[in-house]
Every structure is written in structure tokens, then in C-alpha cells.
Design a protein around this motif. Structure first.
Motif, mmCIF file in Angstrom:
data_model
loop_
_atom_site.group_PDB
_atom_site.id
_atom_site.type_symbol
_atom_site.label_atom_id
_atom_site.label_comp_id
_atom_site.label_asym_id
_atom_site.label_seq_id
_atom_site.Cartn_x
_atom_site.Cartn_y
_atom_site.Cartn_z
ATOM 1 N N GLN A 1 0.835 -1.194 0.000
ATOM 2 C CA GLN A 1 0.000 0.000 0.000
ATOM 3 C C GLN A 1 0.875 1.250 0.000
ATOM 4 O OE1 GLN A 1 -3.469 -0.162 -0.103
ATOM 5 N NE2 GLN A 1 -2.950 -2.286 -0.504
ATOM 6 N N ASP A 2 0.381 2.320 -0.583
ATOM 7 C CA ASP A 2 1.072 3.590 -0.536
ATOM 8 C C ASP A 2 1.052 4.094 0.905
ATOM 9 O OD1 ASP A 2 1.297 3.348 -3.272
ATOM 10 O OD2 ASP A 2 -0.389 4.673 -3.694
ATOM 11 N N GLU A 3 2.107 4.854 1.287
ATOM 12 C CA GLU A 3 2.220 5.348 2.650
ATOM 13 C C GLU A 3 2.471 6.848 2.641
ATOM 14 O OE1 GLU A 3 4.947 2.849 5.126
ATOM 15 O OE2 GLU A 3 5.272 1.861 3.203
ATOM 16 N N LEU A 4 1.853 7.560 3.565
ATOM 17 C CA LEU A 4 2.077 8.997 3.717
ATOM 18 C C LEU A 4 3.086 9.257 4.827
ATOM 19 C CD1 LEU A 4 -1.595 10.263 3.432
ATOM 20 C CD2 LEU A 4 0.273 10.817 1.860
ATOM 21 N N PHE A 5 3.953 10.258 4.603
ATOM 22 C CA PHE A 5 4.957 10.662 5.585
ATOM 23 C C PHE A 5 4.932 12.180 5.727
ATOM 24 C CE2 PHE A 5 6.688 6.742 3.786
ATOM 25 C CZ PHE A 5 7.034 6.032 4.920
ATOM 26 N N HIS B 1 4.354 2.439 -4.538
ATOM 27 C CA HIS B 1 4.996 1.183 -4.905
ATOM 28 C C HIS B 1 4.825 0.880 -6.386
ATOM 29 C CE1 HIS B 1 6.028 0.392 -0.769
ATOM 30 N NE2 HIS B 1 4.823 0.833 -0.461
ATOM 31 N N ASP B 2 3.992 1.647 -7.051
ATOM 32 C CA ASP B 2 3.821 1.518 -8.497
ATOM 33 C C ASP B 2 4.250 2.838 -9.120
ATOM 34 O OD1 ASP B 2 3.130 1.114 -11.115
ATOM 35 O OD2 ASP B 2 0.973 1.006 -10.752
ATOM 36 N N ILE B 3 5.488 2.896 -9.612
ATOM 37 C CA ILE B 3 6.024 4.162 -10.090
ATOM 38 C C ILE B 3 5.531 4.535 -11.484
ATOM 39 C CG2 ILE B 3 8.060 4.017 -8.641
ATOM 40 C CD1 ILE B 3 9.658 3.231 -11.135
ATOM 41 N N LYS B 4 4.808 3.632 -12.135
ATOM 42 C CA LYS B 4 4.356 3.903 -13.503
ATOM 43 C C LYS B 4 3.134 4.805 -13.561
ATOM 44 C CE LYS B 4 4.140 -0.355 -14.119
ATOM 45 N NZ LYS B 4 4.139 -1.743 -14.148
ATOM 46 N N SER B 5 2.303 4.782 -12.548
ATOM 47 C CA SER B 5 1.023 5.479 -12.670
ATOM 48 C C SER B 5 0.721 6.416 -11.505
ATOM 49 C CB SER B 5 -0.094 4.450 -12.806
ATOM 50 O OG SER B 5 -0.128 3.637 -11.655
ATOM 51 N N VAL C 1 6.691 12.693 -4.121
ATOM 52 C CA VAL C 1 6.453 11.260 -4.234
ATOM 53 C C VAL C 1 7.793 10.552 -4.077
ATOM 54 C CG1 VAL C 1 5.853 9.414 -5.851
ATOM 55 C CG2 VAL C 1 4.392 11.412 -5.647
ATOM 56 N N VAL C 2 7.792 9.503 -3.257
ATOM 57 C CA VAL C 2 8.995 8.712 -3.001
ATOM 58 C C VAL C 2 8.757 7.295 -3.488
ATOM 59 C CG1 VAL C 2 10.443 7.734 -1.162
ATOM 60 C CG2 VAL C 2 9.639 10.092 -0.995
ATOM 61 N N TYR C 3 9.779 6.705 -4.062
ATOM 62 C CA TYR C 3 9.693 5.313 -4.481
ATOM 63 C C TYR C 3 11.055 4.656 -4.365
ATOM 64 C CZ TYR C 3 11.448 7.303 -8.857
ATOM 65 O OH TYR C 3 12.183 7.980 -9.784
ATOM 66 N N ARG C 4 11.031 3.340 -4.225
ATOM 67 C CA ARG C 4 12.280 2.579 -4.145
ATOM 68 C C ARG C 4 12.760 2.289 -5.557
ATOM 69 N NH1 ARG C 4 14.252 -1.624 0.141
ATOM 70 N NH2 ARG C 4 16.262 -1.988 -0.797
#
Length: 132
Positions: free
Chosen positions: A24-28, A37-41, A56-59
Motif C-alpha cells: 500500500q502507498d504510505e504517507l509521511f 509502490h507503483d512508479i508507472k502510474s 512522491v517517493v519510491y524505491r
């Protein structure tokens, strides 16, 4: 398809070929940073659905990247924020000295993208940029 039949029998609550666990996406940082977790969309979802999210942060492999959210999908040059101006265009040891963060890797010339080796270090730099 034999695999699909076996998968649906083995786990009737999940359709075949679907992961059982979806991240799931997480807010900080008081809802101003969203880890996706889905960097495409992410762009449409964030621009229209998260008006308070600025970053927006992604691994990305063994690192974490941050992207400043565009103001609109029609104007992707304008951003809701930019990273600290003194970091723009820096990378490697130069960025590490400028930030004091050992895992800092890269900040784009335009200040829209930032990369670190750890999520906690990236959040420190984002927080500093949000309060500049």
C-alpha cells in the motif's frame, strides 16, 4: 490453463496470477510525502487525488528516489515544491558534504529529483527542503 486451475483451487479468495499481498502507498511528513509502490502510474493519482502531497517517493533498486509533484498534468514543469537550491546539480561526495547525509546520491539540476541510499535519510532531506 492447469496453473490457473490449481491456483484458484489452492486460494479461492485471490484470482490467479494476482499477488496475494499488494503493498500500500504510505504517507509521511504530515501527509506531504507519499511513498508509492507503483512508479508507472502515480502522477494522475497524486495530482488529482492528493492535493497536500508535494513529493512522491519510491524505491529504485537499493536506493530511494523522490520527485517533486507537478502542479498539474498539463504543466509538468511547475512543481508544488523544489529541493533545496544549494543541492541542485550535485551528486556523490559533493552532495554528501553539502547535506551532511552519508547516503545522499544525487539531486537533479532543476531540483525536482533527489536520491538517497536510505528512506530515513531521504525523508530528512525532503523535510529540510519543505522547511526552507
Amino acid at each position: 490453463n492447469m496453473f490457473a486451475t490449481i491456483a484458484s483451487i489452492a486460494n479461492p479468495f485471490h484470482p490467479p496470477y494476482q499477488p496475494i499481498y499488494e503493498e500500500q502507498d504510505e504517507l509521511f511528513l504530515s501527509g506531504r510525502v507519499l511513498m508509492v509502490h507503483d512508479i508507472k502510474s502515480w502522477a494522475r493519482k497524486v495530482v488529482h487525488g492528493y492535493p497536500d502531497v508535494q513529493v512522491v517517493v519510491y524505491r529504485l533498486f537499493n536506493n530511494y528516489s523522490a520527485v517533486a509533484v507537478p502542479v498539474s498534468l498539463e504543466n509538468t514543469k511547475a512543481r508544488r515544491m523544489k529541493f533545496n537550491e544549494s543541492w541542485h546539480g550535485l551528486s556523490g561526495d559533493t552532495l554528501r558534504r553539502a547535506t551532511g547525509i552519508e547516503t545522499a546520491n544525487f539531486c537533479s539540476e532543476d531540483g525536482k529529483t533527489l536520491n538517497c541510499g536510505s528512506l530515513s535519510d531521504l525523508l530528512i532531506l525532503i523535510d529540510a527542503s519543505l522547511h526552507q
